[in-house]
Design an enzyme around this catalytic site. Structure first.
Site, PDB file in Angstrom:
ATOM      1  N   GLN A 123       0.903  -1.284   0.041  1.00  0.00           N
ATOM      2  CA  GLN A 123      -0.193  -0.095  -0.131  1.00  0.00           C
ATOM      3  C   GLN A 123       0.476   1.466  -0.255  1.00  0.00           C
ATOM      4  O   GLN A 123       1.991   0.985   1.245  1.00  0.00           O
ATOM      5  CB  GLN A 123      -1.066  -0.333   1.118  1.00  0.00           C
ATOM      6  CG  GLN A 123      -1.962   1.002   1.641  1.00  0.00           C
ATOM      7  CD  GLN A 123      -2.869   1.492   2.968  1.00  0.00           C
ATOM      8  OE1 GLN A 123      -2.055   1.765   3.650  1.00  0.00           O
ATOM      9  NE2 GLN A 123      -4.014   0.475   2.539  1.00  0.00           N
ATOM     10  N   TYR A 125      -0.186   5.151   0.541  1.00  0.00           N
ATOM     11  CA  TYR A 125      -0.877   6.000   0.874  1.00  0.00           C
ATOM     12  C   TYR A 125      -0.323   7.634   1.550  1.00  0.00           C
ATOM     13  O   TYR A 125      -0.080   8.250   1.011  1.00  0.00           O
ATOM     14  CB  TYR A 125      -2.019   5.187   2.204  1.00  0.00           C
ATOM     15  CG  TYR A 125      -2.902   4.183   1.041  1.00  0.00           C
ATOM     16  CD1 TYR A 125      -3.389   4.353   0.008  1.00  0.00           C
ATOM     17  CD2 TYR A 125      -4.103   4.667   2.402  1.00  0.00           C
ATOM     18  CE1 TYR A 125      -4.095   3.413  -0.346  1.00  0.00           C
ATOM     19  CE2 TYR A 125      -4.973   3.805   2.034  1.00  0.00           C
ATOM     20  CZ  TYR A 125      -5.002   3.565   0.752  1.00  0.00           C
ATOM     21  OH  TYR A 125      -6.269   2.268  -0.045  1.00  0.00           O
ATOM     22  N   SER A 126       0.667   7.199   3.052  1.00  0.00           N
ATOM     23  CA  SER A 126       0.824   8.482   3.716  1.00  0.00           C
ATOM     24  C   SER A 126       2.047   8.611   2.910  1.00  0.00           C
ATOM     25  O   SER A 126       2.996   7.934   1.728  1.00  0.00           O
ATOM     26  CB  SER A 126       1.555   7.902   4.973  1.00  0.00           C
ATOM     27  OG  SER A 126       0.622   7.099   6.165  1.00  0.00           O
ATOM     28  N   GLU A 241     -11.358  -2.523   8.341  1.00  0.00           N
ATOM     29  CA  GLU A 241     -10.435  -3.064   9.010  1.00  0.00           C
ATOM     30  C   GLU A 241     -10.003  -2.300  10.521  1.00  0.00           C
ATOM     31  O   GLU A 241      -9.297  -2.791  10.998  1.00  0.00           O
ATOM     32  CB  GLU A 241      -9.136  -2.363   7.762  1.00  0.00           C
ATOM     33  CG  GLU A 241      -7.949  -2.486   8.243  1.00  0.00           C
ATOM     34  CD  GLU A 241      -6.987  -1.692   7.216  1.00  0.00           C
ATOM     35  OE1 GLU A 241      -6.000  -1.481   7.304  1.00  0.00           O
ATOM     36  OE2 GLU A 241      -7.082   0.099   7.822  1.00  0.00           O
ATOM     37  N   SER A 365      -3.886   7.151  13.773  1.00  0.00           N
ATOM     38  CA  SER A 365      -3.427   7.399  15.017  1.00  0.00           C
ATOM     39  C   SER A 365      -4.027   7.905  15.939  1.00  0.00           C
ATOM     40  O   SER A 365      -5.546   8.523  15.119  1.00  0.00           O
ATOM     41  CB  SER A 365      -2.359   8.861  14.570  1.00  0.00           C
ATOM     42  OG  SER A 365      -3.133  10.236  14.788  1.00  0.00           O
ATOM     43  N   ASN A 366      -4.157   7.869  17.138  1.00  0.00           N
ATOM     44  CA  ASN A 366      -4.996   7.499  18.226  1.00  0.00           C
ATOM     45  C   ASN A 366      -5.772   8.522  18.435  1.00  0.00           C
ATOM     46  O   ASN A 366      -6.866   8.716  18.358  1.00  0.00           O
ATOM     47  CB  ASN A 366      -4.264   7.044  19.087  1.00  0.00           C
ATOM     48  CG  ASN A 366      -4.257   5.371  19.424  1.00  0.00           C
ATOM     49  OD1 ASN A 366      -4.433   4.890  17.757  1.00  0.00           O
ATOM     50  ND2 ASN A 366      -4.620   4.702  20.497  1.00  0.00           N
TER      51      ASN A 366
END
Lengths: 382, 385
Positions: A123, A125-126, A241, A365-366
């Protein structure tokens, strides 16, 4: 062809358990690190040959067509046995996306090779400047005849060094709202101009990669979901997911290790340690209860509410607290890198402490999860 | 990713029944339970409303778990918890958990059928409010020192019981006392000679009692449970009270958090609603998480409790939920005040009622630290071989 869904849950569970016990390599149970393709590909091929590799996929695309309830059982049995995760982006992310949104040609071209393991997907993405704020990504794709020309840099692509193919979010329009100028592309990793460079982490492994695109020519036919519709594709992909990111598997495993260590070194003689341990044990027990709430919704074919983001937060933060107590309990050995002897057992104290760090960062991220919960669940103003 | 159509989720009959119980409790709460009631009741000698209690009895709630033979509905702890949670959310000083769950079930678990036939129908009808007097000392595991000495067929009781809820307004007490080698349970009506009740104010504005027993005579007809079955009966009713008490705390969490998030959405400072500030948003999310963790754990604990198990397993289950609920509720209560700012600390603002009731009920029947200890002891933590 076996009709798995006609079986009782218990019957299916027994068959799944036996399949795993008969075929999964003993030495790869409960791996302390994420397994590379070379280490676990035989297990992938075994599942593929037996027809078990894509349990959630429809039968016509080579899957088992398992109903959600049966799928959960399959996942639970793997977790109970300590089955390691193969590079699985093809099966869990891009395959289902192609099934849902791909053209007939794309389905024929890609799906069978995911099933056989011939294609391994990564993947992209970032980006260095688009992490939690993913929609601000800048890797650019410009149409040139019947190809896109892609330039830019991606980062944190898990196990991309093992991938034969990449699915990539690129910017195709800079003059609209940032979410509305993104396109979803399928890219052969061997295309000239692609450089994949593993990143050494503080844990001493290289499961994340940087991927550089330098005038990479990608057929325009490789778009999924339409030009400038890539954000919608990525968002639907992340829906299911979330529940797996919140699985109790990792904290439960780490808690078991902590208990073994504590027994060996006599930590339970300390009432303060026992109270902290009990608190964590209850945190994991209640995480399981919360996890079951959502798997139950899936089992019945319902839609997950947005507050499923809670699971990821609680699971990863509980894991991080367990890892912290492990380091604390180990005393002076808490500063050692690598396996050490603790009262007759060998343990790498830092494994969990290291892996607790990316756990609260990846998959959104949380802090981003809390932003989502704040708006979608608590209806707090933006 | 998985394409899951928004299929109608089918309900099983037990869930449907629970949903209906919840809905009737919600409707009752909307009509009958106003925070203003708390302001007048706390000034009364008895800080709950017996007329409302009678109406609750007519709704079937005081007898929800009690045997059908005595007029009850014989439903389980999950159903009871659903009702308790919804009523508590709207602030309920009436002792539904203390009297109907704890004392009522304790009487029902005893081995005196004649006494059950006398007391339970009155409880079901809303005419009797019993309390349990079990605790001696500050902790739930402080050893029982009270003694019941046999005198012919009767017993003579001596001892001191503390933190009895309800204190004011209780019609009688189920008292635990050492009896030979076992634990006996005895019914002592309020005002019995030699039984003196001293009241203390709890944070929630109700009076709880210390019951001093000096040579109190209890006839054989008032033995709730003989020494043979007393300890097991007590553990079972205590565990049921812990689960229902956790549901009561969950209701209070929901009430307090609803008020708080509503305030965050509407209170404007620096030209914006304060709920737009990320520092507050993330903390509010953490409170919601604790609330939902409690809710999910409560569902699981109630289900497993009803499935049954060894004494240790059931004790561990009940302590697990009381530890979670007490901690979560205390955190929500503290943050509710902080997020409201100074107005939250004033007596005229209602969020204080939630704060105070949460403090009281978190301590009652054992706080989180006590229940983590009980959980650890009953689930063999540190004893793995």
């Amino acid at each position: 062809m076996t009709n798995w869904n006609a079986m009782s849950d218990e019957e299916f569970r027994q068959i799944a358990r036996k399949f795993i016990e008969d075929n999964y390599p003993q030495k790869l149970r409960y791996p302390s690190k994420r397994l590379r393709w070379a280490e676990i590909k035989d297990w992938y091929f075994t599942q593929s040959k037996a027809g078990w590799i894509a349990p959630g996929w429809p039968v016509e695309h080579g899957g088992m067509g398992l109903a959600p309830g049966k799928l959960i059982i399959w996942v639970e049995e793997q977790e109970n046995y300590g089955v390691g995760r193969a590079p699985d982006h093809g099966l869990t992310m891009i395959g289902p996306t192609i099934i849902q949104l791909g053209s007939p040609e794309q389905k024929a071209q890609y799906l069978p090779k995911i099933i056989t393991g011939e294609h391994v997907w990564g993947q992209c993405y970032s980006e260095p400047n688009a992490g939690s704020d993913l929609a601000s990504l800048r890797t650019e794709a410009v149409l040139d005849g019947d190809h896109f020309v892609v330039n830019g840099q991606k980062i944190w692509s898990t196990l991309a060094q093992d991938a034969t193919h990449l699915y990539v979010l690129v910017r195709t329009d800079k003059n609209v709202k940032k979410q509305e100028g993104i396109t979803f592309l399928l890219v052969d990793a061997n295309t000239p101009g692609i450089t994949i460079r593993p990143i050494m982490t503080i844990a001493g492994d290289d499961k994340f990669c940087e991927v550089f695109f330098d005038n990479v020519r990608v057929p325009a036919a490789n778009v999924i979901g339409g030009v400038n519709k890539g954000w919608t594709v990525a968002k639907t992909q992340l829906g299911f997911e979330r529940i797996f990111l919140g699985s109790p598997k990792l904290p439960q495993y780490a808690l078991g290790r902590l208990e073994d260590i504590a027994m060996k070194i006599g930590a339970f003689d300390d009432a303060l340690f026992t109270d902290k341990f009990t608190q964590l044990k209850l945190d994991v027990a209640d995480l399981n209860a919360l996890y079951r709430r959502y798997t139950e919704i899936v089992r019945r074919g319902g839609q997950l509410p947005p507050d499923v983001s809670m699971l990821k937060v609680w699971s990863t933060e509980t894991y991080a607290r367990i890892a912290s107590l492990m380091v604390e309990a180990a005393g002076a050995a808490g500063g050692l890198d690598g396996a050490t002897d603790l009262g007759g057992m060998t343990e790498d104290i830092m494994t969990h402490y290291y892996y607790a760090r990316p756990a609260t960062i990846y998959g959104g991220s949380n802090e981003v999860q809390r932003n989502i919960l704040s708006r979608a669940t608590l209806n707090l103003p933006g | 990713m998985m394409s899951t159509p928004a299929a109608q989720v089918a309900e099983d009959p037990a869930e449907e029944q629970r949903r209906m119980l919840r809905e009737s409790a919600l409707a009752f709460a909307a009509n009958e339970l106003k925070p203003a009631r708390m302001r007048t009741l706390r000034l009364q000698p008895v800080q709950f409303d017996r007329k409302l209690w009678k109406t609750m009895a007519e709704m079937g709630w005081t007898g929800l778990m009690l045997p059908e033979a005595h007029g009850g509905s014989a439903l389980g702890i999950a159903d009871m918890s659903a009702v308790v949670e919804e009523l508590s959310r709207a602030l309920l000083p009436e002792p539904l958990v203390a009297s109907a769950v704890f004392a009522g079930n304790l009487i029902a678990h005893g081995d005196n059928d004649a006494l059950k036939a006398k007391l339970l129908p009155a409880l079901v009808a809303g005419d009797l409010i019993p309390a349990v007097a079990f605790q001696e000392g500050l902790k739930i595991d402080s050893p029982v020192q009270s003694r019941a000495e046999a005198a012919g067929k009767d017993f003579v009781l001596n001892g001191v019981k503390s933190y009895v809820r309800p204190g004011a307004g209780a019609d009688g007490f189920v008292v635990s006392a050492k009896c030979g080698d076992g634990l006996g349970l005895f019914w002592i009506p309020a005002g019995t000679t030699g039984a003196e009740l001293k009241l203390e104010r709890s944070t929630d504005g109700t009076d709880i009692g210390t019951l001093t027993l000096k040579n109190v005579k209890v006839g054989a007809d008032n033995v709730v449970a003989s020494a043979k079955v007393g300890a097991a009966a007590f553990d079972r009713a205590f565990n049921e009270a812990l689960i229902a008490g956790s549901a009561e705390l969950l209701g209070l969490m929901r009430g307090a958090l609803d008020m708080t998030t509503n305030y965050l959405r509407t209170r404007v400072q620096f030209g914006k609603p304060i709920g737009s500030f990320q520092a507050l948003q993330h903390r509010a999310v953490d409170l919601y998480l604790q609330q939902e963790l409690t809710a999910a754990a409560l569902v699981e604990v109630a289900r497993l409790f009803e499935e049954g198990g060894s004494g240790d397993q059931l004790n561990a289950l009940a302590s697990r939920i009381k530890a979670r609920a007490s901690d979560a509720a205390m955190q929500i209560a503290r943050e509710a005040i902080q997020m409201h700012g100074a107005i939250g600390f004033t007596d005229e603002y209602d969020v204080g009622f939630y704060f105070k009731r949460i403090v009281a009920l978190s301590a009652w029947l054992g706080n989180s630290a006590e229940h983590r200890r009980r959980y650890a002891a009953c689930s063999g933590i540190g004893k793995k071989t």
